[in-house]
Write a protein that holds these residues in place. Structure first.
Motif, PDB file in Angstrom:
ATOM      1  N   THR A 379       0.814  -1.228   0.000  1.00 19.42           N
ATOM      2  CA  THR A 379       0.000   0.000   0.000  1.00 19.42           C
ATOM      3  C   THR A 379       0.847   1.277   0.000  1.00 19.42           C
ATOM      4  N   ASP A 380       2.170   1.116  -0.072  1.00 16.69           N
ATOM      5  CA  ASP A 380       3.037   2.308  -0.146  1.00 16.69           C
ATOM      6  C   ASP A 380       2.652   3.202  -1.328  1.00 16.69           C
ATOM      7  N   ARG A 381       2.371   2.559  -2.471  1.00 15.97           N
ATOM      8  CA  ARG A 381       2.081   3.346  -3.675  1.00 15.97           C
ATOM      9  C   ARG A 381       0.836   4.223  -3.488  1.00 15.97           C
ATOM     10  N   LEU A 382      -0.027   3.798  -2.577  1.00 15.85           N
ATOM     11  CA  LEU A 382      -1.230   4.596  -2.312  1.00 15.85           C
ATOM     12  C   LEU A 382      -0.995   5.672  -1.261  1.00 15.85           C
ATOM     13  N   PHE A 383      -0.226   5.301  -0.220  1.00 14.64           N
ATOM     14  CA  PHE A 383      -0.211   6.160   0.965  1.00 14.64           C
ATOM     15  C   PHE A 383       1.135   6.771   1.332  1.00 14.64           C
ATOM     16  N   HIS A 384       2.224   6.210   0.833  1.00 17.32           N
ATOM     17  CA  HIS A 384       3.512   6.775   1.230  1.00 17.32           C
ATOM     18  C   HIS A 384       3.703   8.125   0.524  1.00 17.32           C
ATOM     19  N   PRO A 385       4.005   9.197   1.280  1.00 13.93           N
ATOM     20  CA  PRO A 385       4.117  10.515   0.648  1.00 13.93           C
ATOM     21  C   PRO A 385       5.170  10.554  -0.458  1.00 13.93           C
ATOM     22  N   LEU A 386       6.225   9.744  -0.333  1.00 14.03           N
ATOM     23  CA  LEU A 386       7.286   9.801  -1.335  1.00 14.03           C
ATOM     24  C   LEU A 386       6.956   9.007  -2.599  1.00 14.03           C
ATOM     25  N   CYS A 387       5.812   8.323  -2.585  1.00 12.55           N
ATOM     26  CA  CYS A 387       5.404   7.591  -3.790  1.00 12.55           C
ATOM     27  C   CYS A 387       4.545   8.458  -4.702  1.00 12.55           C
ATOM     28  N   VAL A 388       4.282   9.678  -4.256  1.00 10.73           N
ATOM     29  CA  VAL A 388       3.437  10.555  -5.084  1.00 10.73           C
ATOM     30  C   VAL A 388       4.098  10.786  -6.437  1.00 10.73           C
ATOM     31  N   GLY A 389       5.402  11.045  -6.431  1.00 10.03           N
ATOM     32  CA  GLY A 389       6.101  11.295  -7.690  1.00 10.03           C
ATOM     33  C   GLY A 389       6.667  10.036  -8.318  1.00 10.03           C
ATOM     34  N   ASP A 390       6.784   8.989  -7.551  1.00  7.08           N
ATOM     35  CA  ASP A 390       7.396   7.761  -8.062  1.00  7.08           C
ATOM     36  C   ASP A 390       6.730   6.562  -7.381  1.00  7.08           C
ATOM     37  N   ALA A 391       5.700   6.056  -8.017  1.00  3.74           N
ATOM     38  CA  ALA A 391       4.888   5.003  -7.402  1.00  3.74           C
ATOM     39  C   ALA A 391       5.664   3.706  -7.201  1.00  3.74           C
ATOM     40  N   ASN A 392       6.802   3.566  -7.879  1.00  2.18           N
ATOM     41  CA  ASN A 392       7.548   2.303  -7.783  1.00  2.18           C
ATOM     42  C   ASN A 392       8.624   2.322  -6.696  1.00  2.18           C
ATOM     43  N   ARG A 393       8.745   3.421  -5.991  1.00  2.00           N
ATOM     44  CA  ARG A 393       9.766   3.459  -4.920  1.00  2.00           C
ATOM     45  C   ARG A 393       9.434   2.414  -3.863  1.00  2.00           C
ATOM     46  N   SER A 394      10.465   1.822  -3.315  1.00  2.00           N
ATOM     47  CA  SER A 394      10.188   0.809  -2.291  1.00  2.00           C
ATOM     48  C   SER A 394      10.783   1.226  -0.956  1.00  2.00           C
ATOM     49  N   PHE A 395      10.122   0.833   0.096  1.00  2.00           N
ATOM     50  CA  PHE A 395      10.541   1.195   1.451  1.00  2.00           C
ATOM     51  C   PHE A 395      10.535  -0.055   2.330  1.00  2.00           C
ATOM     52  N   VAL A 396      11.335   0.024   3.367  1.00  2.00           N
ATOM     53  CA  VAL A 396      11.405  -1.119   4.282  1.00  2.00           C
ATOM     54  C   VAL A 396      10.344  -0.966   5.363  1.00  2.00           C
ATOM     55  N   HIS A 397       9.645  -2.042   5.643  1.00  2.00           N
ATOM     56  CA  HIS A 397       8.638  -2.016   6.719  1.00  2.00           C
ATOM     57  C   HIS A 397       8.888  -3.149   7.700  1.00  2.00           C
ATOM     58  N   GLN A 398       8.376  -2.962   8.876  1.00  2.00           N
ATOM     59  CA  GLN A 398       8.469  -4.006   9.893  1.00  2.00           C
ATOM     60  C   GLN A 398       7.104  -4.566  10.280  1.00  2.00           C
ATOM     61  N   GLY A 399       6.087  -3.720  10.250  1.00  2.00           N
ATOM     62  CA  GLY A 399       4.750  -4.193  10.608  1.00  2.00           C
ATOM     63  C   GLY A 399       4.597  -4.436  12.096  1.00  2.00           C
ATOM     64  N   THR A 400       3.546  -5.201  12.424  1.00  2.00           N
ATOM     65  CA  THR A 400       3.296  -5.553  13.826  1.00  2.00           C
ATOM     66  C   THR A 400       3.124  -7.062  13.910  1.00  2.00           C
ATOM     67  N   GLU A 401       2.907  -7.525  15.107  1.00  2.00           N
ATOM     68  CA  GLU A 401       2.716  -8.971  15.284  1.00  2.00           C
ATOM     69  C   GLU A 401       1.377  -9.251  15.938  1.00  2.00           C
ATOM     70  N   THR A 402       0.344  -8.596  15.467  1.00  2.00           N
ATOM     71  CA  THR A 402      -0.971  -8.797  16.084  1.00  2.00           C
ATOM     72  C   THR A 402      -1.542 -10.167  15.768  1.00  2.00           C
ATOM     73  N   ASP A 403      -1.037 -10.795  14.715  1.00  2.00           N
ATOM     74  CA  ASP A 403      -1.615 -12.087  14.341  1.00  2.00           C
ATOM     75  C   ASP A 403      -0.754 -13.269  14.774  1.00  2.00           C
ATOM     76  N   THR A 404       0.303 -12.984  15.532  1.00  2.00           N
ATOM     77  CA  THR A 404       1.208 -14.070  15.911  1.00  2.00           C
ATOM     78  C   THR A 404       0.523 -15.092  16.811  1.00  2.00           C
ATOM     79  N   GLY A 405      -0.442 -14.593  17.575  1.00  2.00           N
ATOM     80  CA  GLY A 405      -1.086 -15.490  18.525  1.00  2.00           C
ATOM     81  C   GLY A 405      -1.718 -16.707  17.887  1.00  2.00           C
ATOM     82  N   GLY A 406      -2.248 -16.531  16.677  1.00  2.00           N
ATOM     83  CA  GLY A 406      -2.883 -17.658  16.005  1.00  2.00           C
ATOM     84  C   GLY A 406      -3.939 -18.304  16.872  1.00  2.00           C
ATOM     85  N   LYS A 407      -3.677 -19.525  17.307  1.00  2.00           N
ATOM     86  CA  LYS A 407      -4.669 -20.250  18.093  1.00  2.00           C
ATOM     87  C   LYS A 407      -4.781 -19.688  19.513  1.00  2.00           C
ATOM     88  N   ASP A 408      -3.730 -19.060  19.961  1.00  2.00           N
ATOM     89  CA  ASP A 408      -3.746 -18.535  21.325  1.00  2.00           C
ATOM     90  C   ASP A 408      -3.609 -17.008  21.303  1.00  2.00           C
TER      91      ASP A 408
END
Lengths: 447, 178
Positions: A379-408
């Motif tokens: 979703t960088d191409r939609l929301f990252h401010p630096l993708c406004v002029g260059d939609a193909n720029r890539s950035f490093v992300h880490q995210g979160t671990e909200t789904d790690t729990g799985g069964k627990d």
């Protein structure tokens, strides 16, 4: 009288590894033997120098080679390593407990007071010469002062470094993170001076108008200059307060932290652990910038506003649900949305995990969140401010671990929730020195 | 004419100059780096706020040390009620800090220690760095990685610290002879 075993006793006293009885006896000797007390002061000083030197050496060895943005991700271990680190931590604490806390000192040590660099450097390691005017036309630059102060300057700005713990900001804005080792960090502007007393604060200067200071943590002293170079007045600006050094009115106006940015962002209020920042640096989550490393504080950056979706957007609409099907949501094409990035990067030493808990109340419905690395990248191409002029720029992300729990669900590291009325976002993020947590919040734009 | 701004700037400069001995005193008194950080910040705020009351910069360290003394006592009163501290000990350490600073500024000792660290064999330097690098690794882990038993490792670290202190003493002596 100095005894043969005193070296060891002094060190163990400082390390807090003596028994209560030994402490009592040793403190009696300290009270009666001036030479022993002097040696304790010297040993305490040595201990601090060693801690600073060790931390600085580690930091120097950790500085990566300059390279493409993506390569710096290698410094941040994959999130799956977290489990391994947690179990290693458990073992470490067990050993610590058995050893009576000999190394407790290390766990509580903070930012190094010694830098191996002799002057001010950019985050890339490039030195910045004193008293040379620097102009920043685009992007941002982070200055690292030898005292530990870190200053992230946003373009457009002109500034110069005036010493190992001071600078002049002629025009522009910055956010500064000053540890206790940098107390006394000084910023001069065309309208006055700001002296830091150990804090996280920002300064915005419009050369022909005023200087605005916002204190997020700690305190600063703001002084207004008069025409003859003296000061008109001085004020201490406290945590969560702002001040304007106004040359035209010849005054320092102090107020509780301004809500104008929050209002502009449609944020009604937010908890004390959250700091709203107008400018998002180019490279978050890469370890490149350290200004936003702060224990127990989450930053919120407005990314892009008024984005009209050209196609449907899949995201997490119900983050507190545990199954993928119940969590999933979709925003229809044609909807206009605002995007915010939540970012948490604790600076505590490796092996320690520090939580941050916060709430943000929006005046519009929260449509969903984007939590994992893959979807953040997509979703960088939609929301990252630096993708406004260059939609193909890539950035490093880490995210979160909200789904790690799985069964627990209790095994989750990070928790994100949206209230039933969809106006309140709440989160609990758990992260450590080598990790960051970040996610996007998608809110319906005002009509 | 001395302005408030000059005073603040002077206070900040003097704080930087005497940071090491003030910090050493606070650390020796509370023996916890995190608490020492907090107390040092409180002392810095108090110093800047009341700097205009200081009659002469010559006595800055004594004055700031007195502020630190009160803050350390306050720390024990507020945060460590279960273990009441002996105020005499805190006062004795304050006097000791002042004597140390008069005889041989802590900043000089700090400089020598850094020089001595450079002279250590790389193996010893790496070992001591591991102990102080904020990595959070336990003594046991570092010992295991070094191929040593914990007790042997502890003894080795003690020996390196002793070597460093002897080196500092030697260098200070050489400097005094020169």
């Amino acid at each position: 009288m100095i005894q043969q075993n005193d070296d060891r006793l002094l060190q163990e006293y400082l390390d807090r590894t003596l028994s209560a009885e030994e402490i009592h006896m040793f403190e009696e000797r300290l009270c009666n033997e001036p030479e022993l007390a002097e040696r304790l002061i010297k040993y305490a000083s040595d201990d601090l120098v060693l801690a600073e030197w060790g931390a600085a050496r580690e930091q120097e060895q950790a500085i990566p080679e300059e390279g493409p943005v993506l390569s710096s991700a290698a410094r941040i271990p994959s999130r799956s390593n977290r489990t391994v680190v947690v179990s290693v931590m458990t073992s470490m604490f067990s050993v610590l407990f058995m050893l009576g806390g000999y190394f407790l000192y290390q766990f509580f040590s903070s930012t190094p007071l010694i830098s191996l660099s002799e002057g001010v450097v950019l985050s890339s390691g490039e030195p910045v010469k004193n008293f040379i005017k620097q102009t920043l036309k685009q992007g941002s630059a982070e200055l690292h002062f030898p005292t530990g102060a870190k200053v992230l300057i946003s373009a457009p700005a002109s500034y110069e470094v005036t010493g190992n713990n001071s600078m002049h900001l002629q025009q522009g804005s910055f956010i500064a993170n000053v540890p206790s080792s940098g107390i006394g960090f000084q910023v001069d502007t065309p309208h006055g001076r700001v002296i830091d007393l150990g804090t996280l604060f920002s300064v915005q200067t419009v050369e022909k108008l005023d200087t605005r200071i916002q204190v997020y943590r700690g305190k600063v002293i703001a002084s207004l200059m008069n025409q003859s170079g003296g000061i008109q007045s001085s004020k201490q600006v406290s945590e969560r307060h702002s001040a304007t050094i106004d040359s035209a009115k010849n005054e320092i106006a102090e107020a509780a932290v301004t809500n104008s940015l929050a209002e502009k962002c449609g944020i009604l209020h937010y908890s004390e652990s959250v700091i709203l920042q107008e400018n998002m640096p180019d490279t978050l989550a890469t370890g490149k910038y350290q200004v936003f490393e702060h224990d127990g504080l989450a930053f919120v950056f407005p990314e892009r506003m008024q984005v009209t979706l050209k196609s449907d957007l899949q995201l997490v609409a119900h983050p507190s649900e545990t199954t993928a099907i119940n969590r999933a949501g979709r925003i229809s094409a044609g909807t206009t949305v605002d995007c915010y990035r939540i970012y948490y990067d604790p600076a505590e030493q490796e092996g320690t995990f520090i939580p941050v808990q916060g709430e943000i109340h929006f005046d519009r419905p929260i449509l969903g969140v984007i939590l994992d690395r893959e979807n953040l990248t997509q979703t960088d191409r939609l929301f990252h401010p630096l993708c406004v002029g260059d939609a193909n720029r890539s950035f490093v992300h880490q995210g979160t671990e909200t789904d790690t729990g799985g069964k627990d669900p209790k095994a989750r590291y990070d928790e994100v929730a949206i209230s039933a009325d969809r106006r309140t976002l709440s989160f609990m993020l758990l992260s450590g020195e080598r990790f960051v947590d970040e996610f996007r919040v998608i809110v319906q734009s005002p009509h | 004419m001395t302005t408030d701004m000059d005073l603040q700037s002077d206070a900040a400069q003097l704080l930087l100059q005497y940071k090491a001995p003030l910090y050493a005193y606070i650390h020796a008194s509370v023996r916890n780096r995190s608490d020492a950080d907090d107390i040092f910040q409180e002392v810095s705020v108090a110093v800047v706020e009341s700097f205009s009351k200081l009659e002469s910069e010559v006595v800055f360290f004594s004055w700031a040390r007195e502020i630190a003394f009160r803050r350390v006592l306050s720390y024990y009163r507020n945060y460590d009620r279960e273990k009441p501290v002996n105020p005499q000990l805190i006062a004795v350490l304050a006097e000791a800090a002042e004597r140390v600073e008069q005889k041989q500024p802590v900043s000089t000792r700090r400089e020598k220690l850094l020089e001595c660290l450079d002279r250590l064999p790389e193996v010893s330097r790496a070992l001591i760095a591991r102990c102080y690098d904020n990595s959070g690794e336990s003594l046991g882990t570092i010992a295991a990685q070094s191929g040593l038993k914990v007790t042997a490792f502890y003894a080795k670290i003690h020996r390196i610290r002793t070597i460093l202190r002897e080196c500092i003493a030697q260098r200070l002596l050489e400097e005094s002879v020169e």
